[in-house]
Design an enzyme around this catalytic site. Structure first.
Site, PDB file in Angstrom:
ATOM      1  N   CYS A 119     -28.588  69.476 -23.933  1.00 45.88           N
ATOM      2  CA  CYS A 119     -29.537  69.756 -25.024  1.00 45.88           C
ATOM      3  C   CYS A 119     -30.365  71.021 -24.782  1.00 45.88           C
ATOM      4  O   CYS A 119     -31.003  71.530 -25.702  1.00 45.88           O
ATOM      5  CB  CYS A 119     -30.458  68.568 -25.235  1.00 45.88           C
ATOM      6  N   HIS A 262     -36.266  71.067 -29.408  1.00 47.28           N
ATOM      7  CA  HIS A 262     -35.034  70.278 -29.448  1.00 47.28           C
ATOM      8  C   HIS A 262     -35.325  68.984 -30.205  1.00 47.28           C
ATOM      9  O   HIS A 262     -36.303  68.281 -29.918  1.00 47.28           O
ATOM     10  CB  HIS A 262     -34.568  69.991 -28.026  1.00 47.28           C
ATOM     11  N   ASN A 292     -29.989  63.697 -33.166  1.00 44.22           N
ATOM     12  CA  ASN A 292     -29.922  64.622 -32.038  1.00 44.22           C
ATOM     13  C   ASN A 292     -28.503  65.202 -31.941  1.00 44.22           C
ATOM     14  O   ASN A 292     -27.567  64.488 -31.590  1.00 44.22           O
ATOM     15  CB  ASN A 292     -30.288  63.847 -30.763  1.00 44.22           C
TER      16      ASN A 292
HETATM   17  O1  UT7 Z   1     -31.765  64.969 -25.760  1.00 45.70           O
HETATM   18  C1  UT7 Z   1     -32.388  63.933 -25.088  1.00 45.70           C
HETATM   19  C2  UT7 Z   1     -31.678  62.682 -25.476  1.00 45.70           C
HETATM   20  N1  UT7 Z   1     -32.381  61.452 -25.239  1.00 45.70           N
HETATM   21  C3  UT7 Z   1     -33.547  61.131 -25.809  1.00 45.70           C
HETATM   22  O2  UT7 Z   1     -34.174  61.873 -26.508  1.00 45.70           O
HETATM   23  C4  UT7 Z   1     -34.064  59.728 -25.560  1.00 45.70           C
HETATM   24  C5  UT7 Z   1     -35.576  59.670 -25.436  1.00 45.70           C
HETATM   25  N2  UT7 Z   1     -36.005  58.300 -25.562  1.00 45.70           N
HETATM   26  C6  UT7 Z   1     -36.242  57.761 -26.781  1.00 45.70           C
HETATM   27  O3  UT7 Z   1     -36.160  58.436 -27.788  1.00 45.70           O
HETATM   28  C7  UT7 Z   1     -36.654  56.317 -26.844  1.00 45.70           C
HETATM   29  O4  UT7 Z   1     -36.859  55.835 -25.526  1.00 45.70           O
HETATM   30  C8  UT7 Z   1     -35.603  55.435 -27.568  1.00 45.70           C
HETATM   31  C9  UT7 Z   1     -35.591  55.763 -29.052  1.00 45.70           C
HETATM   32  C10 UT7 Z   1     -34.224  55.629 -26.967  1.00 45.70           C
HETATM   33  C11 UT7 Z   1     -35.986  53.952 -27.427  1.00 45.70           C
HETATM   34  O5  UT7 Z   1     -37.287  53.725 -27.942  1.00 45.70           O
HETATM   35  P1  UT7 Z   1     -38.335  52.885 -27.105  1.00 45.70           P
HETATM   36  O6  UT7 Z   1     -39.551  52.785 -27.924  1.00 45.70           O
HETATM   37  O7  UT7 Z   1     -38.455  53.527 -25.749  1.00 45.70           O
HETATM   38  O8  UT7 Z   1     -37.624  51.481 -27.050  1.00 45.70           O
HETATM   39  P2  UT7 Z   1     -37.253  50.618 -25.763  1.00 45.70           P
HETATM   40  O9  UT7 Z   1     -36.106  51.212 -25.032  1.00 45.70           O
HETATM   41  O10 UT7 Z   1     -38.524  50.322 -25.004  1.00 45.70           O
HETATM   42  O11 UT7 Z   1     -36.766  49.275 -26.434  1.00 45.70           O
HETATM   43  C12 UT7 Z   1     -37.679  48.420 -27.136  1.00 45.70           C
HETATM   44  C13 UT7 Z   1     -36.893  47.267 -27.705  1.00 45.70           C
HETATM   45  C14 UT7 Z   1     -35.982  46.588 -26.681  1.00 45.70           C
HETATM   46  O12 UT7 Z   1     -36.003  45.202 -26.958  1.00 45.70           O
HETATM   47  P3  UT7 Z   1     -36.878  44.206 -26.046  1.00 45.70           P
HETATM   48  O13 UT7 Z   1     -36.368  44.377 -24.640  1.00 45.70           O
HETATM   49  O14 UT7 Z   1     -38.291  44.675 -26.201  1.00 45.70           O
HETATM   50  O15 UT7 Z   1     -36.588  42.891 -26.644  1.00 45.70           O
HETATM   51  C15 UT7 Z   1     -34.597  47.126 -27.016  1.00 45.70           C
HETATM   52  O16 UT7 Z   1     -33.570  46.232 -26.682  1.00 45.70           O
HETATM   53  O17 UT7 Z   1     -36.040  47.722 -28.756  1.00 45.70           O
HETATM   54  C16 UT7 Z   1     -34.700  47.257 -28.518  1.00 45.70           C
HETATM   55  N3  UT7 Z   1     -33.771  48.250 -29.063  1.00 45.70           N
HETATM   56  C17 UT7 Z   1     -33.341  48.226 -30.326  1.00 45.70           C
HETATM   57  N4  UT7 Z   1     -33.585  47.399 -31.353  1.00 45.70           N
HETATM   58  C18 UT7 Z   1     -32.995  47.660 -32.519  1.00 45.70           C
HETATM   59  C19 UT7 Z   1     -33.243  49.333 -28.428  1.00 45.70           C
HETATM   60  N5  UT7 Z   1     -32.453  50.016 -29.290  1.00 45.70           N
HETATM   61  C20 UT7 Z   1     -32.503  49.353 -30.461  1.00 45.70           C
HETATM   62  C21 UT7 Z   1     -31.915  49.575 -31.709  1.00 45.70           C
HETATM   63  N6  UT7 Z   1     -32.194  48.717 -32.726  1.00 45.70           N
HETATM   64  N7  UT7 Z   1     -31.102  50.615 -31.969  1.00 45.70           N
END
Ligand code: UT7
Length: 339
Positions: A119, A262, A292
């Site tokens: 990225c 980005h 992304n």
């Molecule tokens: O170029 C760089 C590329 N990468 C990135 O930019 C990633 C940067 N990180 C992020 O953007 C965020 O961390 C994410 C969008 C990936 C995730 O958001 P978050 O607020 O950090 O969520 P989380 O990983 O803490 O997950 C919260 C909950 C979890 O459930 P529990 O354990 O609280 O029950 C996940 O299992 O959300 C759940 N979850 C989803 N639910 C519905 C994770 N993905 C999904 C989904 N739909 N797609």
């Protein structure tokens, strides 16, 4: 490692172009495949839909379309291009896709190579190309950011598959005697010790060659990501490197017209703007439409902002790319527009 430099000859950005695949996949459609909702994806990322490449929409083909649009805006003959840098982590050919792009657009005098920095690739490519121009050895370069991450997705992993899409963007870069519209400066960083947060590693598969000698079988697994670690990395390092770059080149943050980041997550864009005390209205974003697109996000949103008239010649842009590697960087430049 940190590297920063003042530019020798002036370098101006004088054209841009972009291209995206035709197929649109909305959040509701993804919810038919994995357990997710439009509400979750929209509120956590700002993404509403993304593009997924269909047959014929290769990285080379999209890159060539974006490059042709940049050539047209700059008013350049393809023969006049000296260098093509294709930033991609998903080439059609591991030996390099840039020469294919060179051949499609008919830039027969250019030498062309791929650059891999995920990225951060477009920013690393912009700085790399600018070095050839600022030393005076070359005059015109095309810098392309293009990726097709949807080929490398685990479409059953809801934590990653909702984030990514495909696209391409290109910039025409020229050595210039103009003093007003230049790439003002940059800083680039890498930290391989944190590379496990986001990677696309080779599969660890070996086969017997002959006797007790084995050979590695080429082939990659899917994208692997620790989303929370990448999020924390981005909201800490991106404001820091932007502040350092502003300080190094003695530019006041109040002078910034646009923050060109980005496009990973709208929450990251908002957090970076907050930490720089910049209004959200200065943040360029098209995340809702494309998600992304890796190396393509920066030139893609930039091109759309130029063509819609939002970004105008003379505007000061602060840009930052960040992602796998881990890698990140920042640059300050003024959009020159076609000369
Ligand atoms: O170029 C760089 C590329 N990468 C990135 O930019 C990633 C940067 N990180 C992020 O953007 C965020 O961390 C994410 C969008 C990936 C995730 O958001 P978050 O607020 O950090 O969520 P989380 O990983 O803490 O997950 C919260 C909950 C979890 O459930 P529990 O354990 O609280 O029950 C996940 O299992 O959300 C759940 N979850 C989803 N639910 C519905 C994770 N993905 C999904 C989904 N739909 N797609």
């Amino acid at each position: 490692m940190t590297f920063s430099s003042t530019i020798g000859h002036s370098v101006a950005l004088v054209g841009s172009g972009s291209a995206t695949p035709r197929q649109v996949v909305t959040n509701d459609q993804l919810a038919q495949r994995v357990e997710t909702t439009d509400e979750w994806i929209s509120t956590r990322t700002g993404i509403k839909e993304r593009r997924v490449s269909a047959v014929g929409e290769s990285v080379s083909a999209l890159s060539a379309t974006a490059a042709n649009a940049a050539l047209q805006m700059a008013g350049w003959d393809p023969d006049s291009v000296d260098l093509i840098v294709l930033a991609t982590s998903t080439p059609d050919d591991l030996f390099g896709s840039a020469p294919k792009v060179q051949s499609i657009i008919g830039a027969k005098n250019a030498f062309a190579f791929d650059l891999t920095a995920a990225c951060s690739g477009f920013l690393f490519g912009l700085v790399t190309a600018s070095q050839y121009l600022s030393t005076g050895s070359m005059r015109r370069a095309l810098v392309i950011g293009s990726d097709q991450l949807t080929s490398w997705m685990d479409w059953d992993d809801r934590r990653s598959c909702v984030l990514f899409g495909d696209g391409a963007g290109a910039i025409a870069l020229e050595r210039t005697t103009r003093k007003d519209n230049v790439l003002i400066g940059f800083q680039l960083k890498s930290d391989g010790s944190r590379g496990q947060c986001l990677n696309l590693p080779q599969k660890n598969q070996y086969k017997e060659l002959v006797g007790n000698i084995s050979h590695h079988c080429g082939g990659f697994s899917n994208i692997q990501m620790n989303g929370q670690e990448v999020y924390k990395f981005a909201v800490r390092e991106v404001p820091n490197i932007l502040k350092e770059t502003l300080k190094t080149y003695q530019v006041d943050s109040k002078e910034i017209d646009w923050l060109l980041l980005h496009q990973a997550n709208q929450r990251i864009l908002d957090a970076v703007a907050d930490r720089l005390k910049l209004s959200q209205s200065k943040v360029l974003s098209n995340l809702s439409k494309y998600g992304n697109t890796s190396a393509a996000t920066i030139p893609l949103v930039f091109d759309e902002s130029i063509r819609s008239g939002k970004v105008k010649p003379g505007d000061l842009i602060a840009t930052s790319g960040f992602g796998a590697g881990l890698s990140w960087g920042a640059a300050l430049f003024r959009w020159a527009g076609p000369t």
